[in-house]
Design an enzyme around this catalytic site. Structure first.
Site, PDB file in Angstrom:
ATOM      1  N   GLU A   7       0.815  -1.213   0.000  1.00 52.24           N
ATOM      2  CA  GLU A   7       0.000   0.000   0.000  1.00 52.24           C
ATOM      3  C   GLU A   7       0.851   1.267   0.000  1.00 52.24           C
ATOM      4  O   GLU A   7       0.442   2.286  -0.525  1.00 52.24           O
ATOM      5  CB  GLU A   7      -0.931  -0.001   1.226  1.00 52.24           C
ATOM      6  CG  GLU A   7      -2.002   1.059   1.174  1.00 52.24           C
ATOM      7  CD  GLU A   7      -3.127   0.804   2.167  1.00 52.24           C
ATOM      8  OE1 GLU A   7      -3.557   1.767   2.805  1.00 52.24           O
ATOM      9  OE2 GLU A   7      -3.574  -0.354   2.318  1.00 52.24           O
ATOM     10  N   ASP A 110      -2.739  -3.025   3.011  1.00 48.72           N
ATOM     11  CA  ASP A 110      -3.178  -3.217   4.399  1.00 48.72           C
ATOM     12  C   ASP A 110      -4.308  -4.233   4.469  1.00 48.72           C
ATOM     13  O   ASP A 110      -5.215  -4.238   3.630  1.00 48.72           O
ATOM     14  CB  ASP A 110      -3.647  -1.886   5.000  1.00 48.72           C
ATOM     15  CG  ASP A 110      -2.470  -1.014   5.426  1.00 48.72           C
ATOM     16  OD1 ASP A 110      -1.321  -1.454   5.265  1.00 48.72           O
ATOM     17  OD2 ASP A 110      -2.704   0.109   5.903  1.00 48.72           O
ATOM     18  N   TYR A 314      -1.355  -4.008  13.690  1.00 46.39           N
ATOM     19  CA  TYR A 314      -2.217  -3.223  12.789  1.00 46.39           C
ATOM     20  C   TYR A 314      -3.213  -2.379  13.590  1.00 46.39           C
ATOM     21  O   TYR A 314      -3.985  -2.913  14.391  1.00 46.39           O
ATOM     22  CB  TYR A 314      -2.957  -4.171  11.848  1.00 46.39           C
ATOM     23  CG  TYR A 314      -3.739  -3.477  10.766  1.00 46.39           C
ATOM     24  CD1 TYR A 314      -3.090  -2.762   9.769  1.00 46.39           C
ATOM     25  CD2 TYR A 314      -5.125  -3.532  10.732  1.00 46.39           C
ATOM     26  CE1 TYR A 314      -3.798  -2.126   8.761  1.00 46.39           C
ATOM     27  CE2 TYR A 314      -5.849  -2.899   9.723  1.00 46.39           C
ATOM     28  CZ  TYR A 314      -5.172  -2.197   8.747  1.00 46.39           C
ATOM     29  OH  TYR A 314      -5.884  -1.557   7.754  1.00 46.39           O
TER      30      TYR A 314
END
Length: 694
Positions: A7, A110, A314
């Site tokens: 990303e 992601d 995350y």
């Protein structure tokens, strides 16, 4: 050769280093059987109305229902409209080149709804049909990436996630574009922005602000008694409240004459206070806003940076739990914290081999587990990064600790027939509260005004002497204005604000927006000048209140509708609802709100008819942010906000008729200094300052 699409460049470099991919090219890295490239966030977006041949805001064009939606490279807003972003075009060409060299693709964007959408939109825009697999990881540590590559998943496993992301993207376009154009047309071209989540959020802020403004404060009185028993001083407060001061004073005098009270009831309870769960993103944003005054967006950006530096997992998670297979990693995380200050002292309160396992729940883990630190010890953190990292680390240690045990005492006493209450509590076992040495923590306590007070022993019938009486004058308080922490809670629990009890029950745990998008919604409202930050609170501007008053009874502002959509998107992701059915429902809803908004009559402020100074042919269009000539050939434009001050209609008239405004005060230079100046219209139709001789 396999293509890997990350990303962001930073993530691509981490993956490339781990895989031994070292040959640098323009926009990608190559070697060892891989080509590693990256997106720059959303490179591809849904086309704007002009991409469908619809220019300007035209009532006859509404509602706009693209069939199918067009995908276009990311665009930048320019004076004449939107133009493709040259950086996005360049990187798209690089990705196309990389894919053409490779036999298959590994998706490393992601691991979430937006990350999936970023890749799929690129994949479809480039009309690619090569097979792809998914790298699904919760942190960017070497071990997590290696494990992820050993367990690559088939791309179609995440088709439901993509359909939900696509449905969200298209629904936001349908509602946002049509509602914005409809209200703008009704407002005679003064641009208003509306949105599926944005407008109900604005409604929450405006409702609370108006409740606060319209609240009538009322005085009331209570009587407080001072006592002493077994060398301990304590107080009791009357259960009754009196509106009349004279009446309260008379009762106070009669109690003073009596001089003693009798214990009516004694209640002593042992209360177990559970340790907190791990942070999800929303809880982290709320806590950081309360403690440090950080905005939701600042917390998200900081957490994202910590994630990309491999220090935390995350961040865009909506879960506060971890799955069983992650539990085995927890002792190692605690050992790592035990090697660094300031966690050593806290860890002495933990017992290895006897950690609280409350955070383990496979059923309550969504796409990603609760926020954890990683095995990589942080270094060179800025102040904000350090604060957020420490919050996540301490929360892990608290969650592994056992319950805090308290003894809560409540005594009811009587003087004549008036009842008074004494409250006290003491810690029997600190448990998780020992981690940071907090004996009371109002954020986690059921009783927001709890004070630890150890009381002597009482039994029914005991006589208590009254050493002093006090008349307490109090005032009822209005609902507090929203801080960002309060607003995030309101968005998270929007279903609870619904009045119909059955509907409220069905939507009780459904919010508006997602943890990943709520910060950007708040920032959007700020950028639209609908709300401002004042101290730590969020308050609506006149423009925000105007929009709210226009739409408060319309479907576009309906919290319930938006909450129901979040349920529908979740069902699409899990395969329980067809995306086409959802979009059909959204189109029906869009047609209704477009019709509602077009029927509005919005009174206009007195805007003068002023000739364009450049072409002298047309009257200028005067908007909130700009003044411009409608003739594209002429293209004269003036931005109304100059050095932080919006140019008033009066000064605008002076500028375009006499080439000079009145003295404009409190403008702010780039270095933050305030100044006063006249604004001049020069011969080339640009503007300059003239400073007062004083």
């Amino acid at each position: 050769m396999k293509a890997i699409i990350a990303e962001k460049p930073s993530v691509a470099r981490e993956i490339a280093q781990l895989l031994g991919v070292h040959e640098k090219k323009d926009g990608y890295l190559c070697g060892n059987g891989y080509c590693v490239t990256w997106a720059l966030g959303h490179l591809i977006a849904l086309g704007m109305p002009e991409d469908y041949g619809i220019r300007g805001f035209n009532k006859a064009s509404l509602p706009i229902f693209p069939k199918p939606f067009i995908l276009t490279p990311k665009k930048l807003k320019k004076t004449k409209g939107y133009e493709p972003d040259p950086l996005a075009l360049k990187q798209l060409n690089t990705i196309k080149q990389v894919i053409s060299q490779c036999s298959s693709i590994i998706v490393a964007t992601d691991a979430g709804r937006e990350g999936e959408l970023i890749f799929r939109y690129i994949y479809h825009y480039l009309q690619c049909n090569k097979p792809f697999e998914r790298l699904w990881i919760s942190s960017l540590t070497e071990k997590a990436i290696q494990d992820g590559f050993k367990n690559l998943q088939p791309g179609d496993t995440f088709d439901g996630l993509y359909q939900a992301a696509k449905a969200r993207s298209e629904a936001d376009w349908l509602v946002g574009i049509n509602a914005t154009q409809a209200l703008t047309i009704a407002g005679n071209q003064d641009v208003y922005s509306l949105g599926r989540v944005q407008t109900p959020t604005l409604a929450l802020i405006c409702q609370r602000f108006l409740q606060h403004q319209n609240f009538t404060k009322q005085k009331y009185f209570q009587i407080q008694l001072n006592h002493r028993k077994e060398y301990t001083n304590f107080t009791s407060v009357s259960l009754l409240q009196w509106e009349e001061k004279k009446q309260a004073e008379q009762i106070q005098k009669s109690i003073e004459r009596e001089g003693r009270a009798f214990v009516e009831d004694v209640s002593v309870k042992t209360v177990q206070e559970q340790s907190p769960l791990l942070f999800d993103l929303t809880e982290l944003q709320k806590e950081a806003n309360r403690k440090f005054g950080l905005s939701a967006d600042e917390v998200l950006q900081t957490a994202q940076t910590l994630y990309e530096k491999q220090f935390i997992t995350y961040p865009r998670t909506s879960s506060k739990y971890i799955p069983e297979d992650v539990w085995t990693d927890i002792p190692e995380l605690v050992r790592i914290l035990n090697q660094t200050e300031p966690f050593k002292a806290a860890i002495t309160h933990l017992k290895f081999g006897n950690f609280n396992k409350r955070i383990v729940n496979d059923l309550k883990v969504t796409d990603h587990h609760g926020l954890l630190i990683t095995t990589k010890t942080p270094s060179a953190l800025c102040t904000t990064e350090k604060a957020i990292y420490e919050m996540i680390a301490y929360r892990l240690l608290e969650s592994l600790s056992h319950t805090c045990t308290k003894q809560v005492t409540q005594i009811q006493i009587k003087v004549h027939h008036y009842e008074f209450q004494i409250k006290g509590s003491k810690i029997l076992n600190q448990g998780w509260r020992a981690i940071k040495g907090i004996l009371t923590d109002n954020e986690n306590s059921d009783n927001k005004n709890e004070v630890l007070t150890e009381l002597p022993e009482f039994k029914t019938g005991d006589e208590l002497k009254i050493s002093k009486t006090e008349l307490l004058e109090k005032v009822t308080q209005p609902p507090t204005l929203y801080t960002e922490a309060d607003l995030l809670s309101a968005m998270e629990n929007a279903g609870r604000s619904i009045e119909n009890k059955e509907e409220q029950k069905a939507l009780s745990n459904i919010g508006i927006g997602t943890p990943a998008t709520r910060a950007s919604i708040i920032e959007t409202l700020l950028s639209r000048n609908y709300i401002i930050r004042k101290s730590k609170t969020l308050i609506p501007t006149d423009k925000g209140l105007q929009v709210y008053n226009l739409v408060k009874d319309k479907k576009i502002a309906n919290v319930q509708m938006t909450a129901e959509w979040e349920i529908a998107l979740d069902r699409i992701e899990r395969g329980g609802l067809n995306k086409t059915q959802f979009i059909n429902d959204i189109q029906h809803y869009t047609a209704e709100i477009t019709s509602e908004l077009l029927s509005l009559h919005i009174p206009q402020e007195n805007i003068p008819q002023l000739k364009c100074p450049k072409c002298q042919q047309h009257n200028v269009i005067i908007k909130d942010k700009i003044v411009k000539c409608p003739d594209e050939q002429c293209n004269w434009i003036l931005f109304r906000t100059i050095c932080g001050v919006q140019i008033s209609i009066k000064d605008l008239t002076l500028l375009l008729t006499q080439n000079k405004t009145s003295l404009i005060k409190n403008m702010k230079s780039k270095n933050g200094k305030k100044f006063d100046a006249y604004l001049l219209l020069k011969d080339d139709f640009s503007t300059s300052f003239e400073f007062s001789k004083h």
